[in-house]
Write a protein that holds these residues in place. Structure first.
Motif, PDB file in Angstrom:
ATOM      1  N   ALA A  39      -5.139   5.810  -9.762  1.00  0.00           N
ATOM      2  CA  ALA A  39      -5.297   4.711  -8.807  1.00  0.00           C
ATOM      3  C   ALA A  39      -5.885   3.457  -9.454  1.00  0.00           C
ATOM      4  CB  ALA A  39      -6.169   5.157  -7.636  1.00  0.00           C
TER       5      ALA A  39
ATOM      6  N   VAL B  75       0.536   6.923  -6.684  1.00  0.00           N
ATOM      7  CA  VAL B  75      -0.667   7.715  -6.936  1.00  0.00           C
ATOM      8  C   VAL B  75      -0.496   9.148  -6.445  1.00  0.00           C
ATOM      9  CG1 VAL B  75      -3.120   7.946  -6.341  1.00  0.00           C
ATOM     10  CG2 VAL B  75      -2.169   5.693  -6.916  1.00  0.00           C
ATOM     11  N   ASN B  76      -0.077   9.317  -5.182  1.00  0.00           N
ATOM     12  CA  ASN B  76      -0.031  10.654  -4.574  1.00  0.00           C
ATOM     13  C   ASN B  76       1.181  11.483  -4.985  1.00  0.00           C
ATOM     14  OD1 ASN B  76      -2.381   9.959  -3.232  1.00  0.00           O
ATOM     15  ND2 ASN B  76      -1.322   9.344  -1.375  1.00  0.00           N
TER      16      ASN B  76
ATOM     17  N   ASP C 149       0.824  -1.211   0.000  1.00  0.00           N
ATOM     18  CA  ASP C 149       0.000   0.000   0.000  1.00  0.00           C
ATOM     19  C   ASP C 149       0.861   1.266   0.000  1.00  0.00           C
ATOM     20  OD1 ASP C 149      -2.365  -1.462  -0.030  1.00  0.00           O
ATOM     21  OD2 ASP C 149      -2.621  -1.385   2.162  1.00  0.00           O
TER      22      ASP C 149
ATOM     23  N   LYS D 140       0.480   3.981  -2.826  1.00  0.00           N
ATOM     24  CA  LYS D 140       0.116   5.368  -2.473  1.00  0.00           C
ATOM     25  C   LYS D 140       1.126   6.362  -3.012  1.00  0.00           C
ATOM     26  CE  LYS D 140      -2.473   4.687   1.726  1.00  0.00           C
ATOM     27  NZ  LYS D 140      -2.452   4.708   3.163  1.00  0.00           N
TER      28      LYS D 140
END
Length: 197
Positions: free
Chosen positions: A147, A140-141, A133, A137
């Motif tokens: 996502a 994506v971030n 994760d 993340k």
């Protein structure tokens, strides 16, 4: 003999000089453009795809051929014991993966989290999911990857790279791997003596 060789060309020229030279009044009209402005080997009269990429494999109309290329990317991110925190040194690897995903817009990536065999298997499964994760993340971030193109799966300690009880094995097995799938279309290039594959 030498005099004969010198006299022969003079006789030939003299024989031609008495003939009348006829000049054509009308020049023939070129009906088609026979130039090849984009240097793809197809004349403009047949060209249907102007500005072809230099070196592209083209058909009789001057249009490039496309091919589908399957590509893969290997990501190997290590974690400290009992941690799912990304190290600053891992961001260079993630940036390479993000660049690859930005180039291959149809590709998706599966982030696989793993743990060493130290500790409880249920705890290791949760820890490996947190590691996966964390990488997902960050993609994506921090790198703007959609996502929907990123999946994160934790495998716990069930898929070790080195299946033994040593500090080295534990260090190697605390990792996140990435499996990227997808293909993209690119212009097929002509073979030259400089072609690598």
């Amino acid at each position: 003999m030498k005099k004969l060789l010198i006299a022969l060309p003079m006789l030939v020229l003299a024989g031609c000089s008495s003939q009348e030279v006829i000049t054509m009044k009308d020049s023939s009209v070129q009906l088609n453009d026979l130039r090849d402005l984009d240097y793809d080997g197809v004349i403009e009269a047949r060209e249907q795809c102007s500005e072809t990429l230099s070196g592209a494999l083209v058909n009789n109309d001057g249009c490039p051929s496309d091919k589908t290329v399957q590509q893969s990317f290997r990501l190997d991110v290590k974690f400290a014991n009992d941690s799912s925190e990304l190290r600053p040194s891992n961001y260079a690897k993630l940036e390479q993966l993000a660049d690859f995903l930005n180039d291959q817009k149809e590709a998706t990536v599966t982030i696989e989290g793993h743990a060493s065999k130290v500790g409880n298997p249920d705890y290791n499964l949760a820890l490996s999911q947190h590691r996966a994760d964390a990488v997902a993340k960050a993609l994506v971030n921090d790198f703007g990857i959609d996502a929907s193109r990123v999946e994160a799966i934790g495998y716990g300690d069930t898929v070790p790279l080195i299946d033994e009880e040593s500090e080295y094995a534990h260090d190697v097995n605390r990792r996140v791997m990435a499996t990227l799938s997808g293909s993209y279309s690119t212009t097929d290039m002509r073979w030259t003596i400089f072609t690598a594959n």
